[in-house]
Design an enzyme around this catalytic site. Structure first.
Site, PDB file in Angstrom:
ATOM      1  N   HIS A 108      60.843 -73.363  28.154  1.00 55.35           N
ATOM      2  CA  HIS A 108      60.203 -74.625  28.541  1.00 55.35           C
ATOM      3  C   HIS A 108      60.242 -74.895  30.033  1.00 55.35           C
ATOM      4  O   HIS A 108      60.503 -75.997  30.467  1.00 55.35           O
ATOM      5  CB  HIS A 108      60.872 -75.780  27.799  1.00 55.35           C
ATOM      6  CG  HIS A 108      60.809 -75.622  26.310  1.00 55.35           C
ATOM      7  ND1 HIS A 108      59.617 -75.605  25.624  1.00 55.35           N
ATOM      8  CD2 HIS A 108      61.779 -75.445  25.392  1.00 55.35           C
ATOM      9  CE1 HIS A 108      59.876 -75.446  24.335  1.00 55.35           C
ATOM     10  NE2 HIS A 108      61.171 -75.345  24.161  1.00 55.35           N
ATOM     11  N   LEU A 109      59.959 -73.865  30.824  1.00 58.14           N
ATOM     12  CA  LEU A 109      60.080 -73.983  32.271  1.00 58.14           C
ATOM     13  C   LEU A 109      59.144 -74.998  32.898  1.00 58.14           C
ATOM     14  O   LEU A 109      59.401 -75.465  33.992  1.00 58.14           O
ATOM     15  CB  LEU A 109      59.819 -72.621  32.917  1.00 58.14           C
ATOM     16  CG  LEU A 109      60.920 -71.591  32.735  1.00 58.14           C
ATOM     17  CD1 LEU A 109      60.469 -70.253  33.288  1.00 58.14           C
ATOM     18  CD2 LEU A 109      62.180 -72.028  33.440  1.00 58.14           C
ATOM     19  N   LYS A 110      58.029 -75.328  32.231  1.00 56.95           N
ATOM     20  CA  LYS A 110      57.061 -76.204  32.871  1.00 56.95           C
ATOM     21  C   LYS A 110      57.261 -77.686  32.554  1.00 56.95           C
ATOM     22  O   LYS A 110      56.416 -78.508  32.839  1.00 56.95           O
ATOM     23  CB  LYS A 110      55.632 -75.772  32.515  1.00 56.95           C
ATOM     24  CG  LYS A 110      55.247 -74.475  33.227  1.00 56.95           C
ATOM     25  CD  LYS A 110      53.764 -74.276  33.285  1.00 56.95           C
ATOM     26  CE  LYS A 110      53.264 -73.230  34.265  1.00 56.95           C
ATOM     27  NZ  LYS A 110      53.968 -71.974  34.373  1.00 56.95           N
ATOM     28  N   THR A 111      58.395 -78.038  31.987  1.00 55.06           N
ATOM     29  CA  THR A 111      58.646 -79.446  31.654  1.00 55.06           C
ATOM     30  C   THR A 111      59.559 -80.080  32.682  1.00 55.06           C
ATOM     31  O   THR A 111      60.576 -79.530  33.046  1.00 55.06           O
ATOM     32  CB  THR A 111      59.357 -79.537  30.286  1.00 55.06           C
ATOM     33  OG1 THR A 111      58.904 -78.481  29.467  1.00 55.06           O
ATOM     34  CG2 THR A 111      59.105 -80.857  29.628  1.00 55.06           C
ATOM     35  N   HIS A 147      58.338 -76.862  39.522  1.00 53.27           N
ATOM     36  CA  HIS A 147      59.597 -77.589  39.279  1.00 53.27           C
ATOM     37  C   HIS A 147      60.798 -76.795  39.740  1.00 53.27           C
ATOM     38  O   HIS A 147      61.753 -77.331  40.305  1.00 53.27           O
ATOM     39  CB  HIS A 147      59.779 -77.861  37.782  1.00 53.27           C
ATOM     40  CG  HIS A 147      58.642 -78.578  37.166  1.00 53.27           C
ATOM     41  ND1 HIS A 147      58.235 -79.819  37.578  1.00 53.27           N
ATOM     42  CD2 HIS A 147      57.814 -78.222  36.162  1.00 53.27           C
ATOM     43  CE1 HIS A 147      57.205 -80.199  36.863  1.00 53.27           C
ATOM     44  NE2 HIS A 147      56.931 -79.256  36.001  1.00 53.27           N
TER      45      HIS A 147
END
Lengths: 336, 326
Positions: A108-111, A147
């Site tokens: 879930h790296l893009k959260t 992020h």
């Protein structure tokens, strides 16, 4: 230990150890607009979450519950928030939490929430080196994750330890070796070299600027049609107040078409002015633009040279930005 | 076969039936986005001239059911904690529907102001995530509520200034890379605060024009892929700075239209992908700024119907392309 994969998750409503909690269903009475489709597992877990929150419970099983929710929906910021409060209340070892987060982050790296949670944890563990190592692994997999980079910049500035800053140039260098078009890496390099104070060994700012200019030139030579490296070069020159004209000799070959093997005389290698690689697509738009700026800055008769180059861009090499180049021509001619 | 016109009726229908389809992945587990989704849907409808396609009373009731009385602001969904994101969307929806009188303005103002940190940036909620997006949201919301005078403008602007990069762009926090979405929020916030002087306009406008790729689409940063949502963010900033003409309007229009889902309706991030309400809204917003015929003017600073913002006396000096006739 119950399986955490959502497809085989045992519903909380079916677990005897959760029988004392009153689950609260999502408020659906108003026939809300844009209703959400829930999987059975997610509905179940979030109902129990609402029950726990209402009761104000902060126990180990709350960690299990919030983990289940986060794995299904990493954007559920209330679950993250409550989890963090519970961790503090229970005085749980935050290193373990970070290790668990390492695993969740991979998927879930893009959260946003995944990163903010880490920020809160590391502000308490005070172990930035471990975080930097995690970030490095993370960035190798997803090299431009906004992020991750933004968190890395925060981490370095927040702890501001020389030992952390020292290794950054090597790290950025490695990433650029792999992908010289990584805009995030170029930005980070500028941040490390020019926006984070002066470190031991880098006191001679003039030398630092020259080092960075050489570095940029090497990368331009390898692949001139790379917006990031030209932006970087401009940034370095402007920041260091070095006139663009100092690079006129370097830039000029990039503004011309590729010469054939027969035409090219034997070149003496000039380390200060590396030539375009044989495979480079020439002329390079960014180089023409740069040279035009050099002429414009010189003023007087050179203005016409600038307008000729902008015309070349407007009519041939960068027609999609025709209106911009025509604007530059108009503005420059007004000063003549 | 490239689609050469905006399929307005299909998009209106798409928005009306949002959430009915269980296959619609963008609605799976997105309760935390619901308030935003409704704002996107409503604004897209307004821009297409079909504001009444969704029931006004039902929408207002939904918004009010998301009031978090403990915090004094709005959550994304009933029983969700208040967050600055959903609070702005709620205010925007109510303003669009002329129902702002339903809001306890004092409490919401207090909630928003309480989120400002010593550095000048705003947090999203008590959890503390910070981002220049939240600075913009605070400024926009306070402005719509008529309470902008209570904001510490200098403090707010000083943080945005720290987010300005060597390329003229802005990032989400101090030191972060320039990104079109972050450029939009910083420029729009500065526009509302009448502080466009903080921007290195020649550099930034050039950087923004460089977002356009050969296929006509816009990207978020150098060497990244095009995405329809940047059509709004980049165009908004350029409109605000008076340089919208620097984008090749024809090519961008073609790109946005080619990202439409001709069967289901809606617009996707790029041609061939699945449509969703987020990209539908921003694609139509972009088309409006480009002067696409038949659309209502959109205020690029507030991302709301221009007539409404004008009526409130909040219009800033932006310039879109002239509306072409049908």
């Amino acid at each position: 230990m119950h399986q955490q994969d959502s497809s085989t998750l045992v519903l909380f409503s079916e677990r005897p150890e959760w029988a004392d909690v009153t689950p609260l269903e999502q408020y659906e009475g108003v026939n809300p607009l844009a209703p959400i489709y829930y999987s059975e597992e997610y509905k179940d877990a979030t109902s129990y979450f609402r029950g726990i929150v209402k009761a104000g419970e902060m126990s180990p099983r709350v960690l299990e519950l919030t983990e289940a929710i986060i794995r299904m929906n990493p954007a559920h910021y209330s679950a993250w928030q409550y989890r963090y409060k519970t961790l503090l209340e229970l005085n749980n070892p935050l290193d373990d939490e970070l290790a668990l987060m390492d695993e969740i982050a991979v998927k879930h790296l893009k959260t946003y929430q995944v990163w903010h949670h880490r920020r809160l944890l590391v502000a308490r563990t005070r172990e930035p080196a471990r975080e930097l190592a995690f970030l490095s692994r993370s960035l190798r997999a997803d090299t431009k994750n906004y992020h991750t980079w933004s968190y890395r910049q925060w981490l370095l500035a927040y702890f501001n330890e020389d030992t952390l800053w020292e290794r950054e140039l090597d790290f950025v260098g490695d990433l650029l070796e792999e992908d010289l078009r990584n805009n995030s890496a170029w930005h980070h390099r500028f941040f490390v070299v020019f926006q984070s104070g002066v470190r031991k060994g880098d006191e001679d700012r003039g030398a630092v600027a020259q080092r960075e200019i050489s570095f940029a030139k090497q990368y331009i030579a390898k692949a001139p049609n790379n917006a990031s490296v030209w932006n970087y070069l401009r940034g370095v020159l402007e920041h260091s107040k070095i006139p663009f004209s100092e690079l006129q000799i370097f830039v000029t070959p990039y503004t011309l078409p590729q010469r054939s093997e027969d035409d090219a005389p034997a070149e003496v290698i000039d380390l200060e002015n590396p030539l375009p690689s044989k495979l480079a697509q020439l002329p390079c738009v960014a180089a023409i633009e740069f040279l035009a700026d050099v002429h414009e800055a010189a003023g007087g008769d050179s203005i016409m040279k600038a307008t000729e180059l902008w015309k070349l861009l407007a009519d041939e090499h960068d027609t999609i930005r025709k209106k911009y180049w025509e604007y530059r021509i108009r503005e420059a001619l007004r000063t003549v | 076969m490239a689609e050469s016109r905006l399929l307005t009726d299909k998009h209106v229908q798409y928005i009306q039936t949002l959430g009915n389809s269980k296959d619609d992945l963008s609605y799976h587990m997105t309760a935390h986005l619901r308030m935003n989704a409704i704002y996107w849907g409503l604004t897209a409808l307004c821009t297409m001239g079909h504001k009444d396609a969704l029931d006004r009373v039902e929408m207002i009731n939904y918004v009010m059911s998301c009031w978090d009385d403990e915090a004094g602001a709005f959550g994304a969904h009933p029983d969700h904690d208040a967050h600055i994101l959903s609070t702005l969307s709620a205010i925007q929806i109510l303003v669009t529907h002329e129902a702002l009188d339903r809001v306890d303005v004092n409490r919401v103002t207090k909630f928003i102001l309480s989120l400002q940190q010593p550095s000048g940036v705003f947090a999203g909620d008590t959890w503390g995530e910070v981002d220049t997006r939240f600075s913009y949201i605070a400024v926009n919301a306070l402005s719509l509520l008529g309470r902008l005078s209570e904001l510490d403008v200098e403090k707010t602007v000083s943080y945005i200034r720290q987010c300005r990069n060597y390329d003229g762009g802005f990032g989400n926090t101090a030191g972060a890379e320039s990104h079109s979405g972050q450029v939009f929020v910083c420029v729009a916030a500065l526009a509302i605060l009448d502080r466009l002087d903080e921007i290195d306009q020649p550099s930034l406008c050039w950087w923004l024009s460089e977002r356009q790729l050969p296929n006509g689409g816009l990207n978020g940063r150098p060497e990244k892929l095009e995405d329809v949502c940047y059509s709004f963010w980049v165009l908004s900033a350029l409109s605000t700075l008076g340089k919208l003409s620097w984008i090749d309007a024809e090519k961008l229009t073609e790109f946005i239209l080619s990202a439409q889902d001709t069967e289901r309706g809606g617009i996707a991030d790029r041609p061939g992908d699945e449509s969703d309400v987020f990209h539908t809204h921003f694609g139509i917003a972009g088309l409006s700024l480009l002067g696409y015929p038949g659309l209502v003017d959109l205020d690029p600073v507030y991302c709301m119907p221009a007539p409404i913002i004008e009526r409130l006396g909040l219009r800033k000096g932006w310039k879109a392309l002239p509306r072409r006739s049908l």
